[in-house]
Design an enzyme around this catalytic site. Sequence first.
Site, PDB file in Angstrom:
ATOM      1  CG  LEU A   1      15.948   0.205   0.666  1.00  0.00           C
ATOM      2  CD1 LEU A   1      17.246   0.557   1.380  1.00  0.00           C
ATOM      3  CD2 LEU A   1      15.816   1.014  -0.617  1.00  0.00           C
TER       4      LEU A   1
ATOM      5  N   PRO B   1       0.843  -1.212   0.000  1.00  0.00           N
ATOM      6  CG  PRO B   1       0.042  -1.030   2.168  1.00  0.00           C
ATOM      7  CD  PRO B   1       0.753  -1.972   1.246  1.00  0.00           C
TER       8      PRO B   1
ATOM      9  CE1 TYR C   1       0.946   7.543   9.859  1.00  0.00           C
ATOM     10  CE2 TYR C   1       1.530   5.483   8.805  1.00  0.00           C
ATOM     11  CZ  TYR C   1       1.571   6.855   8.843  1.00  0.00           C
ATOM     12  OH  TYR C   1       2.252   7.552   7.862  1.00  0.00           O
TER      13      TYR C   1
ATOM     14  CB  ALA D   1      -2.748   3.986   4.609  1.00  0.00           C
TER      15      ALA D   1
ATOM     16  CB  CYS E   1      -0.128   7.404   1.152  1.00  0.00           C
ATOM     17  SG  CYS E   1      -0.773   6.564   2.603  1.00  0.00           S
TER      18      CYS E   1
ATOM     19  NE  ARG F   1       3.820  -2.429   5.592  1.00  0.00           N
ATOM     20  CZ  ARG F   1       4.086  -1.609   4.580  1.00  0.00           C
ATOM     21  NH1 ARG F   1       3.204  -0.704   4.202  1.00  0.00           N
ATOM     22  NH2 ARG F   1       5.244  -1.679   3.945  1.00  0.00           N
TER      23      ARG F   1
END
Length: 368
Positions: A303, A24, A184, A58, A26, A232
């Site tokens: 990465l 995901p 978050y 998200a 944004c 996640r």
Amino acid sequence: MASKLFSPLTVGGLELANRIVIAPMCQYSAEDGAMSDWHQQHLGMLAQSGAGLLTIEATAVVPEGRISYGDVGLWDDRTEAAMGRVVESIRRWSDMPIAIQLGHAGRKASTDLPWKGGKQIAPTAENGWQPVSASAAPFTAGDAPSTALDAAGLARVRDAFVEATRRANRLGIDAIQLHGAHGYLIHQFLSPLSNTRTDQYGGSLENRMRFPLELFDAVRAAFPADKPVTMRVSGTDWVEGGWDIAQTIAFAQALEARGCAAIHVSSGGLDEHQKIPVGPNYQVPLARAVKQAVSIPVVAVGLITDYDQAEAIVATGDADLVALARTILYDPRWPWHAAAHLGARVEAAPQYLRCQPSRFRDLFTTER
């Protein structure tokens, strides 16, 4: 030998053609929570990539749960209809499974767009609002203090996740990922750096996990049993005394016991004092540690750019799947190129069959 990266996998009843997950990402391009034409072309492009799973960015379950005023939401009929138009368009041209990441930004909410600096917008300013969190402390010094969620606030958040889950199911979404990473709201409850509560939701690890697990249970109960719900997580805060891999493993095991279908392991994002040793595969050891402790699939991210690198992560058993974010934004045909490099096959739309290179005559398939 056959490529492990391009072998199929079933996650909680959902069949994936290969082990490549589009993470995901944004886009900060929604209009008061509603998806726009940008999302239609962006997600439509990624749905033609040949990956095994596409994850919608998200998505806030309440307006104040957005990271920024440009975030996607799924909290009313208007935002549901906007997302429905995008999903319907994708479905017309791609059979790639679609997941959605549901989240709440907590104290990291009310920020400007990244390309405008990304700083927090004051609650009383245009495009700003009052953040809420596990505790009152702000994310960074100088930010507005958060409002610590009381019992009624916790219930509202929990109910909002359930309602968004039901809306996602109505739209035909195949899987849900709860965003418990990157500092978050769910992560804010988990970490002792952000959770200083003295009630049943703070203090011990068991207490700090309580609300995130209640959220998971509520979402799992609201989504069809044959569709997966995943989480996640940030495997570590990269700050001494913060959330770490041992606590992550305990959380992952508790989630597995409640029917979680997979764990996606990222890291950081909670504290401005984090010191992250960024480099290729820097988060893979975190995924490996979780995978050794649970029996459900584990996703590695961070990465991962090279085809052999991704193949090795899956083939050696460090993780079951790899997630691509910036890598696939830069190269939306990365799965095609990886399949060509690894001698595998990948699904492509029939409109694209004539672009198959002559040296890779068996690269494309139009069927799984």
